[in-house]
Design an enzyme around this catalytic site. Sequence first.
Site, PDB file in Angstrom:
ATOM      1  N   LEU A 178      56.037-134.806  33.725  1.00  0.00           N
ATOM      2  CA  LEU A 178      54.751-134.204  34.049  1.00  0.00           C
ATOM      3  C   LEU A 178      54.962-132.748  34.454  1.00  0.00           C
ATOM      4  CD1 LEU A 178      51.678-134.512  34.573  1.00  0.00           C
ATOM      5  CD2 LEU A 178      52.268-135.143  36.930  1.00  0.00           C
ATOM      6  N   GLU A 222      51.188-122.641  24.239  1.00  0.00           N
ATOM      7  CA  GLU A 222      50.662-123.895  24.772  1.00  0.00           C
ATOM      8  C   GLU A 222      51.673-125.032  24.732  1.00  0.00           C
ATOM      9  OE1 GLU A 222      48.057-123.138  21.051  1.00  0.00           O
ATOM     10  OE2 GLU A 222      49.494-121.990  22.249  1.00  0.00           O
ATOM     11  N   ASP A 269      55.895-131.052  22.859  1.00  0.00           N
ATOM     12  CA  ASP A 269      55.223-131.272  21.570  1.00  0.00           C
ATOM     13  C   ASP A 269      56.171-131.056  20.393  1.00  0.00           C
ATOM     14  OD1 ASP A 269      53.492-131.745  19.537  1.00  0.00           O
ATOM     15  OD2 ASP A 269      51.885-130.495  20.323  1.00  0.00           O
ATOM     16  N   SER A 316      42.837-132.830  19.623  1.00  0.00           N
ATOM     17  CA  SER A 316      42.238-133.617  18.545  1.00  0.00           C
ATOM     18  C   SER A 316      42.970-134.939  18.315  1.00  0.00           C
ATOM     19  CB  SER A 316      42.237-132.800  17.248  1.00  0.00           C
ATOM     20  OG  SER A 316      43.569-132.442  16.880  1.00  0.00           O
ATOM     21  N   ASP A 371      57.439-125.379  16.124  1.00  0.00           N
ATOM     22  CA  ASP A 371      56.070-125.104  16.578  1.00  0.00           C
ATOM     23  C   ASP A 371      56.102-124.506  17.979  1.00  0.00           C
ATOM     24  OD1 ASP A 371      53.330-124.924  16.301  1.00  0.00           O
ATOM     25  OD2 ASP A 371      52.935-126.975  16.980  1.00  0.00           O
TER      26      ASP A 371
END
Length: 362
Positions: free
Chosen positions: A116, A164, A178, A42, A160
Site C-alpha cells: 500500500l 501515475e 502497474d 477503467s 509503461d
Amino acid sequence: MHATDLVNNNMPQESKPTPTQQKAEPPSLSDFEQQEEVAWGSLATIIDVIYKKNGRHYALKVLNKGQLAKKKAIASVHAERNALIALGKKSYHHPGVVRLHHCFHDPDHLYFVLDLATNGDLKMLVQKLGSISLNCARYYTAQVVDAVQFLHESGISHRDIKPENVLLDDEMRIKLADFGCAYVGANMETPRTNTFVGTAAYISPELLARSEVNPRSPDIWAIGCLLYFFLFGSSPFMAATDYLTMKRVRALDYSIPDVCDTGAADMIRALLVLDPLERLGVPPKSSSKAIRQHPFFVGSEEKTTSGAGAGTSPALWLVVDWERLWTAPPPPIEVGPYRARPKEVPADDLWKGFESLHLVND
C-alpha cells in the site's frame, strides 16, 4: 534446489506430505477487512484493506473478469502477474518496486494483494504543485533509475513508466507499480521486436515503430519524459490528442525551456534520443553506470569545487548519494520555479451566479 525439494526427494515413495509440508491455501476476500477506495480506473479498483491474519494494511487491486475479457486486457493481467511473481522469487526485494503478497480469484473478480502506497503518486504530487524543485526532481529521477535498473537486471522491462505508475510510500519514497505492459525475459541484452504498449505521452519511438531493439530502451526513454514532467508539469510531447502526441514523439518535437538547469537539460537530451542505440544507458554503446555518473546526478566539476556538492547534507540532494538513496531522508517537497502552485478558488465562488440562472420555457 529448494529445501522443500530436498525433503520430497528423501521421502519414501509411499509417504504423504505432513500438513506443514503442504502448500498453504491462498487467502480469499473474506480474509480482508475493506477500508476505503484509494484509486480506480477503467479496469481496476484499488482498496485499502487490512489482512485479518496479521493486521497489516495492503492495497487490494480488484479486476472484473468480464471487463477484462470485454476490453481484451486478459494478456495484460497475465503480464503483471508473471512480472510480480518473477520479482517475488528473487532473494532480494527492491524497496522501489511494489511487492505482490497474494493473488487469488473468485467467479467474477481477480485480486492482487500489493504494498500500500499511502501518499498517492508522482502525477498527483506534481499536478498539485505545478512542478517540483530541481532537488526533488533529481531525487525522484534517481530513485526511478535505480528501480528500473533493478528490473532490467531481473529480466523485466516495465514498458509503461509514467508518473501515475510511480507511487509514494509513507516516507515519500517511490514504488514502481502497474506491470500490465511488462516484458519478462531471461536475456535483456538480446534485441527483440517490440509490441505496441504503453501510454502515448511516455511511449518510446521504437515501441511506436514496433522495431527490434534492446528491451531496456523504452524504460530509459520514459525516464527522460519523467524528468521533464517533474520540472515543467507536462510531458515533453503532450498534444491535444494521442495521435498528435505520438506524431510529436516520432518527430522528436519538443523543446526545453530556457529556465531549465544545465545538467537536467543535458540529461533530458541524452535520454530522449530517437535511435535507442544512441540513448544514454542503453547497451552496448552505453551502460547503466553511465546514467548514474551523469553530472545531473553526481554534480559537475564546477559545482563540486565550489562546495555545492561535496560536504553538503545528502538530505538536500544537490548531488545523489547512490549508497544512501533508500535510507537517507528524502528532500522536502518544494514547488518548482517554472510554474507556481495554482490558486485555490474558494468553494463559495464556484457556485456564484447559480441561483440567478433561469430556465426558458418552451
